[in-house]
Design a protein around this motif. Structure first.
Motif: not given
Length: 207
Positions: A83-105
């Motif tokens: 529910n959190v991982l897919i929205p954060w990783l599906s779009s290459n937006n400027d919130k790259w810190e969120q995407r890194v956090a999702a990958l680390q999780r």
């Protein structure tokens, strides 16, 4: 009369001079400096330091899975993570810190919480495959490096489940190894080696 007028003018001039000198020199309103009353709050709102600090703290907790320390991971909880991982990783937006956090999780879920042992892991991976490939194609080396480490961990934890996505991820690796940025090319090279070594690849893969 002339003397009185001169005295009044002198007093008025003196007050004017004192008033003029008062504001620029002391820069106070009552007992508070003007800069403290106006500049500090405006600066904090403009720079957003408090928001950034708070967000960083939340991302740190999220990426480390600190909320799951005393929780046994099961199929329901694993799929709920999407529910959190897919929205954060599906779009290459400027919130790259969120995407890194999702990958680390994801990496922590696989490495520490043994997510690969859940029967729902194949479904979990199926929904994350394309978003993970998207992160390997990001323009930021920090995102690409973390994505490669995460995928590598998945490959090691469950080679059988990962096998069906070999072509998809190897193509992403081929695009990385030709990059002039060493961090990216190295990440792609290491991930490609990991996939080949861990997964039985019997498909013809074209770059």
């Amino acid at each position: 009369l002339s003397s009185n007028l001169s005295g009044n003018n002198a007093n008025t001039l003196k007050k004017s001079v004192v008033r003029k000198d008062y504001l620029p020199s002391s820069r106070t309103i009552g007992s508070r400096p003007i800069s403290a009353a106006k500049s500090t709050p405006i600066q904090s709102r403009t720079t957003g330091k408090k928001i950034v600090t708070s967000a960083s703290l939340n991302l740190s907790k999220y990426s480390s899975c600190s909320d799951l320390v005393d929780v046994e991971l099961d199929d329901e909880l694993l799929l709920k993570e999407l529910n959190v991982l897919i929205p954060w990783l599906s779009s290459n937006n400027d919130k790259w810190e969120q995407r890194v956090a999702a990958l680390q999780r994801i990496q922590m879920l696989v490495d520490v919480k043994n997510a690969a042992e859940c029967s729902a892991f194949s479904s979990f991976l199926q929904q994350l495959a394309k978003p993970l490939v998207n992160q390997l194609g990001d323009l930021r080396s920090s995102v690409v490096k973390q994505a490669a480490e995460t995928v590598s961990q998945i490959t090691k934890a469950h080679p059988a489940a990962f096998g069906r996505y070999c072509r998809l991820f190897l193509k992403a690796c081929f695009h990385l190894v030709i990059k002039t940025i060493k961090v990216m090319s190295h990440a792609g090279d290491e991930l490609a080696k990991c996939i080949v070594n861990r997964v039985a690849v019997d498909l013809a893969v074209s770059p």
